[in-house]
Design a protein around this motif. Sequence first.
Motif, short mmCIF file in Angstrom:
data_model
loop_
_atom_site.label_atom_id
_atom_site.label_comp_id
_atom_site.label_asym_id
_atom_site.label_seq_id
_atom_site.Cartn_x
_atom_site.Cartn_y
_atom_site.Cartn_z
N UNK A 22 -52.77 -20.72 -32.87
CA UNK A 22 -51.68 -21.66 -32.61
C UNK A 22 -52.23 -22.99 -32.09
N UNK A 23 -53.17 -22.92 -31.13
CA UNK A 23 -53.67 -24.14 -30.49
C UNK A 23 -54.49 -25.01 -31.44
N UNK A 24 -55.30 -24.38 -32.28
CA UNK A 24 -56.24 -25.14 -33.11
C UNK A 24 -55.68 -25.53 -34.47
N UNK A 25 -54.71 -24.76 -34.98
CA UNK A 25 -54.33 -24.95 -36.38
C UNK A 25 -52.84 -25.16 -36.59
N UNK A 26 -52.07 -25.32 -35.52
CA UNK A 26 -50.67 -25.73 -35.64
C UNK A 26 -50.45 -26.95 -34.75
N UNK A 27 -49.30 -27.57 -34.93
CA UNK A 27 -48.95 -28.72 -34.09
C UNK A 27 -47.92 -28.36 -33.03
N UNK A 28 -47.85 -27.05 -32.67
CA UNK A 28 -46.99 -26.65 -31.55
C UNK A 28 -47.45 -27.40 -30.31
N UNK A 29 -46.50 -28.00 -29.59
CA UNK A 29 -46.85 -28.92 -28.50
C UNK A 29 -47.43 -28.22 -27.28
N UNK A 30 -46.84 -27.08 -26.92
CA UNK A 30 -47.19 -26.47 -25.63
C UNK A 30 -47.19 -24.95 -25.77
N UNK A 31 -48.31 -24.31 -25.43
CA UNK A 31 -48.42 -22.86 -25.53
C UNK A 31 -49.08 -22.32 -24.27
N UNK A 32 -48.55 -21.21 -23.78
CA UNK A 32 -49.01 -20.62 -22.52
C UNK A 32 -49.39 -19.16 -22.74
N UNK A 33 -50.57 -18.78 -22.25
CA UNK A 33 -51.00 -17.39 -22.28
C UNK A 33 -50.97 -16.83 -20.86
N UNK A 34 -50.39 -15.64 -20.70
CA UNK A 34 -50.30 -14.98 -19.39
C UNK A 34 -50.99 -13.63 -19.47
N UNK A 35 -51.95 -13.38 -18.59
CA UNK A 35 -52.72 -12.14 -18.57
C UNK A 35 -52.73 -11.58 -17.15
N UNK A 36 -52.43 -10.28 -17.03
CA UNK A 36 -52.32 -9.69 -15.70
C UNK A 36 -53.67 -9.47 -15.03
N UNK A 37 -54.75 -9.31 -15.82
CA UNK A 37 -56.08 -9.15 -15.24
C UNK A 37 -56.66 -10.53 -14.90
#
Length: 467
Positions: A22-37
Amino acid sequence: MSDTDLVIIGGGISGASLLYTVAKFTDVDDVTLIEKEREIAAINSHRTNNSQTLHFGDIETNYTLEKAEEVKEGAELLAGYLEGADPDREMHSKRSKMVLGVGDEEVAKLEERYRENGFGDLFPKLREIGREEIAELEPKVVEGRDPGTELKALQTPDGYVVDYGAVAESFVDAAREEAGVSVHLGTTVTGVDDRGDGFRVDTDDGEFDAEAVVVAAGSHSLQFAKEMGYGEGMSLLPVAGSFFLADDLLNGKVYTLQMKKLPFAAVHGDADVHDGSVTRFGPTAKLVPALERGHLSTVSDFVDVFGFNPDSVLSYVNILSDRILFPYVVRNLVYDLPAVGKRAFLPNVQKVVPSVDVDDIDRAKGYGGVRPQIVDTENKELDMGEAKIVEDGILFNITPSPGASTALKNAMTDVGTVLDFFEDDYEFDEAAFRDATIENFPRADEESDAESADAEADDPVPAEADD
């Protein structure tokens, strides 16, 4: 409270692959990853918790030709990424890989698979080799074996040994180079609320409002789905894998034939991705009532996905009463017993390396993860494929093996679903994605040309040819 276009829940290889794509190959403005560890890929994608194999479908003898075709492209995408992003091989190594047929019956099966079932055509680098060439590549496989026993292997140089945890970290690092990407580690999602015009993701470190959500949390993905009222016709059969360790015995990967009815990997031996002096044998496959190995807190999570309703109970009874699966489950329980486990497992090792004795192997303490096998509670059977639940604006990705091998292909597919959520407001640059991944994968003809060039360089041109 934070506003974002897309929230990805889960920082294993699946979530990290999607973030990267998503980050490198789309033009989505804002993306968030959430990881519990507190670290990326700390659970099943960690290098000690999986077989470190990049599955192409070439030597996995429980794959049909159709499944091998599907897996092949996914493996080539990831292999191409590794060839381009990891030239120094800090995240992977590349060695010989083979599936071994021992005895007349198994040799006949390999020959049929290669010559008649289409696998030789699908995999141009795959070739039949006999005892002498097996001995050249893997001396310990032949050493001490009865010379009268028929022996054959299907061998390929594409034996990618992968540290999937390191690959996941590289995906996240690459994604973080882009604007609008945020990664929250050590953050537990406590709930996802569908608000009609978007989603609110509650965590122990605040709230996130998002237009779309992808849950890529392995076994926990179904738990999230059920909490939101989805996935009612599904349950999970959590299978924990374990390994045994020995000294330096093999140069590459050596698989044994798999049973087609079993979704679990056949026992194989291979050198560790970061330590060639260690050979791992496994995996075993033990049913466990938990979603994470060694985490008792996830027993209650298993209860959530199991459901304890008549359909789930009858599904388990139907599956575990199978005349092939039931003895297999019992044998694998024995392998974990302290006193007799490794002696019971020894014949599996000796099929690969005949000279190994019981004192040469030890249980790999702290190794092994949990693979979620999907249970179809409507038909009371195992679902051998991947499982995705797609609802309006939210995707739940439950990825059994070989999910790590096909992580980039899954990400490419999931990007299409996500962009549909946004009603075509954004675009995916598939050509650039392929340039960064599968276009770097070495094809059989390219490797032949390279070998020919090397041979010509080593063979001086005769003096008379200069004239």
